[in-house]
Scaffold this motif. Sequence first.
Motif, PDB file in Angstrom:
ATOM      1  N   GLY A  77      41.837  46.763 -65.699  1.00 36.85           N
ATOM      2  CA  GLY A  77      40.479  46.441 -65.080  1.00 36.85           C
ATOM      3  C   GLY A  77      40.415  45.894 -63.649  1.00 36.85           C
ATOM      4  N   ALA A  78      39.581  44.823 -63.292  1.00 37.75           N
ATOM      5  CA  ALA A  78      39.077  43.986 -62.162  1.00 37.75           C
ATOM      6  C   ALA A  78      40.287  42.629 -62.468  1.00 37.75           C
ATOM      7  CB  ALA A  78      37.852  43.689 -61.729  1.00 37.75           C
ATOM      8  N   LYS A  79      41.324  42.048 -61.610  1.00 38.88           N
ATOM      9  CA  LYS A  79      42.497  41.142 -62.291  1.00 38.88           C
ATOM     10  C   LYS A  79      41.888  39.937 -61.852  1.00 38.88           C
ATOM     11  CE  LYS A  79      45.718  43.280 -64.598  1.00 38.88           C
ATOM     12  NZ  LYS A  79      45.537  43.251 -65.380  1.00 38.88           N
ATOM     13  N   SER A  80      41.626  39.086 -62.742  1.00 35.89           N
ATOM     14  CA  SER A  80      41.351  37.362 -62.560  1.00 35.89           C
ATOM     15  C   SER A  80      42.714  36.746 -62.514  1.00 35.89           C
ATOM     16  CB  SER A  80      40.778  36.922 -63.747  1.00 35.89           C
ATOM     17  OG  SER A  80      39.242  37.424 -63.993  1.00 35.89           O
ATOM     18  N   LEU A  81      42.584  35.611 -61.468  1.00 37.77           N
ATOM     19  CA  LEU A  81      43.794  34.418 -61.009  1.00 37.77           C
ATOM     20  C   LEU A  81      43.274  33.866 -61.206  1.00 37.77           C
ATOM     21  CD1 LEU A  81      44.227  37.544 -58.882  1.00 37.77           C
ATOM     22  CD2 LEU A  81      46.055  37.157 -58.192  1.00 37.77           C
ATOM     23  N   ILE A  82      44.842  32.228 -61.077  1.00 36.28           N
ATOM     24  CA  ILE A  82      44.075  31.059 -61.556  1.00 36.28           C
ATOM     25  C   ILE A  82      45.975  30.779 -60.460  1.00 36.28           C
ATOM     26  CG2 ILE A  82      44.438  29.849 -63.966  1.00 36.28           C
ATOM     27  CD1 ILE A  82      43.456  31.181 -65.084  1.00 36.28           C
ATOM     28  N   LEU A  83      44.591  29.654 -59.789  1.00 38.35           N
ATOM     29  CA  LEU A  83      46.275  29.122 -59.587  1.00 38.35           C
ATOM     30  C   LEU A  83      46.445  27.057 -60.312  1.00 38.35           C
ATOM     31  CD1 LEU A  83      44.893  29.335 -55.613  1.00 38.35           C
ATOM     32  CD2 LEU A  83      46.693  30.782 -57.076  1.00 38.35           C
ATOM     33  N   CYS A  84      47.392  27.075 -60.079  1.00 39.10           N
ATOM     34  CA  CYS A  84      47.409  25.861 -61.273  1.00 39.10           C
ATOM     35  C   CYS A  84      48.663  24.819 -60.736  1.00 39.10           C
ATOM     36  CB  CYS A  84      47.989  26.427 -62.813  1.00 39.10           C
ATOM     37  SG  CYS A  84      48.549  25.190 -64.299  1.00 39.10           S
ATOM     38  N   ASN A  85      48.230  23.291 -60.797  1.00 41.43           N
ATOM     39  CA  ASN A  85      49.625  22.779 -60.518  1.00 41.43           C
ATOM     40  C   ASN A  85      49.857  22.041 -61.645  1.00 41.43           C
ATOM     41  OD1 ASN A  85      50.974  20.195 -59.996  1.00 41.43           O
ATOM     42  ND2 ASN A  85      49.797  20.037 -57.683  1.00 41.43           N
ATOM     43  N   PRO A  86      51.014  22.556 -62.043  1.00 41.07           N
ATOM     44  CA  PRO A  86      50.744  22.064 -63.993  1.00 41.07           C
ATOM     45  C   PRO A  86      51.140  20.066 -63.510  1.00 41.07           C
ATOM     46  CG  PRO A  86      53.320  23.254 -62.784  1.00 41.07           C
ATOM     47  CD  PRO A  86      51.953  22.849 -61.979  1.00 41.07           C
ATOM     48  N   LEU A  87      51.664  19.746 -62.271  1.00 41.71           N
ATOM     49  CA  LEU A  87      51.692  18.135 -62.401  1.00 41.71           C
ATOM     50  C   LEU A  87      50.572  17.517 -61.958  1.00 41.71           C
ATOM     51  CD1 LEU A  87      54.388  17.458 -59.880  1.00 41.71           C
ATOM     52  CD2 LEU A  87      54.846  18.967 -62.212  1.00 41.71           C
ATOM     53  N   LEU A  88      49.819  18.047 -61.360  1.00 35.90           N
ATOM     54  CA  LEU A  88      48.245  17.094 -61.519  1.00 35.90           C
ATOM     55  C   LEU A  88      47.584  18.169 -62.403  1.00 35.90           C
ATOM     56  CD1 LEU A  88      47.785  17.616 -58.096  1.00 35.90           C
ATOM     57  CD2 LEU A  88      48.459  15.812 -59.181  1.00 35.90           C
ATOM     58  N   LYS A  89      47.571  18.823 -63.432  1.00 36.83           N
ATOM     59  CA  LYS A  89      46.657  19.091 -64.005  1.00 36.83           C
ATOM     60  C   LYS A  89      45.575  19.804 -63.966  1.00 36.83           C
ATOM     61  CE  LYS A  89      50.086  17.432 -67.510  1.00 36.83           C
ATOM     62  NZ  LYS A  89      50.678  18.387 -68.454  1.00 36.83           N
ATOM     63  N   THR A  90      45.998  20.421 -62.898  1.00 38.88           N
ATOM     64  CA  THR A  90      44.639  21.149 -62.171  1.00 38.88           C
ATOM     65  C   THR A  90      44.431  22.953 -62.155  1.00 38.88           C
ATOM     66  OG1 THR A  90      45.493  20.982 -60.139  1.00 38.88           O
ATOM     67  CG2 THR A  90      43.991  19.324 -60.161  1.00 38.88           C
ATOM     68  N   VAL A  91      43.284  23.486 -62.089  1.00 37.21           N
ATOM     69  CA  VAL A  91      43.630  24.668 -63.232  1.00 37.21           C
ATOM     70  C   VAL A  91      42.123  25.015 -62.300  1.00 37.21           C
ATOM     71  CG1 VAL A  91      43.285  26.476 -64.266  1.00 37.21           C
ATOM     72  CG2 VAL A  91      44.684  24.599 -65.009  1.00 37.21           C
TER      73      VAL A  91
END
Length: 452
Positions: free
Chosen positions: A171-185
């Motif tokens: 279906g319509a694709k959801s995308l996530i950008l993650c910086n694992p060092l800063l713990k941000t999503v």
Amino acid sequence: MEGFNTSAAIPMSTFSTTTTSSCSSGTNITTNTTTTLNPTSPWMDSRIWSKLPQRLIDRVLAFLPPPAFFRARSVCKRWYSLLFSDSFLEMYLHISPRCYWFLFFKHKSLKSYIYKSGNSGGGDDRDNCEGYLFDPNECTWYRLPFELVPSGFSPASSSGGLICWVSDNAGAKSLILCNPLLKTVTQLPPTLRPRLFPSIGLTVGASSIDVVVAGDDLISQFAVKNLTTESFHVDGGGFFSIWGTTCPLPRLCSLESGRMVFVNGRLYCMNYSPFSVLAYDIAANEWSKIQAPMRRFLRSPSLVECRGRLVLVAAVEKSKLNVPRSMRLWGLQGCGTTWVEVERMPQQLYAQFSEAEAGKGFDCVGHGDFITITIQGTDMVLLYDFYRKAWQWIPPCPFIRRSVGGEGGSRSTGSDGGGGGGLHGFAYEPRIVTPAIGLIDQSSLPFQSFNG
């Protein structure tokens, strides 16, 4: 200073580390290492360190690789607070040396994983909650948690310290950008067109983010076709495009679902049957096709970026000239249409590699002076160093459980649960600051953000 996302507190356990002695050694010994300094050493004399200007100390800390920096934050309150200091982060961006590292996931192939997820309700889903970061210069493995990434997403691409995750469901694709060092999503809006397993390209600059999603358009409930490309763009000049820029793919192209490689303003991916290379010019919003070298005789071709140039890595199975089977590397020339062979794996090593690979196929990732070649379904990784012109096996990751009683008993063979397990790698540069993500977090666009 605007653009920095420093709201997340970073636990001191961001990295778990294991150092393995001698990358090229025939017998690798894995040990947990702890370094202690003698307090009576003249180098630890407080009269020396107390007179150093804070600005100079900050510059020294900015040169530390991220694992050492996070350990140093436990020394005092001031060092701990550097992660929230705009002046320090700005200096870090300008002088911190780049880390050309690799990030691996214990990850089933995307297609087999999705087919299985429909049956089991996601029991295996959280295997992606940790990654394995490898420093090729020090032969050191680090465990990196991704517990903030929701279930139902798989890693798809990486750039500028960020990992792009894509939703598994059709279906319509959801995308996530993650910086694992800063713990941000940070979650992007869903794509406009429904897709199954598209190819994902990501490029993150100091003041811009571009994401490209191509192919595997769902034309019905039971059929897909490689038809279109969607692009997402946001930059510091205030311009943004939320999947509004579309472009048709070349006719009769056959993309294998996977990542794209960014080099000099273009995203490249492999085209199959017969082999060729597709190039997408981000600024011009158009595709072109490049003929691959020895295209009729290639096996498991992969595109990688090394030293700012595009490199094609593939096994050559046969040749009209009776050239022995081999692993070869070709570099794309400046004209953008011709290839030149730049390296060939030694024949003795290729024989050893072929015996271990046994027709399973392999994937390649390039970063800086290094290329990793991972045998599919296993955790066996071969490393090539362009600078030293050296090939060597990477020591096994100590954080991965291994099956007991396999061949040799030292390598995972991917037999734990079907679907072909093993390592899936990305080029990754660990960064304690990613100012481009602030363009999304500070905008009024309909994004969702998750901060730990």
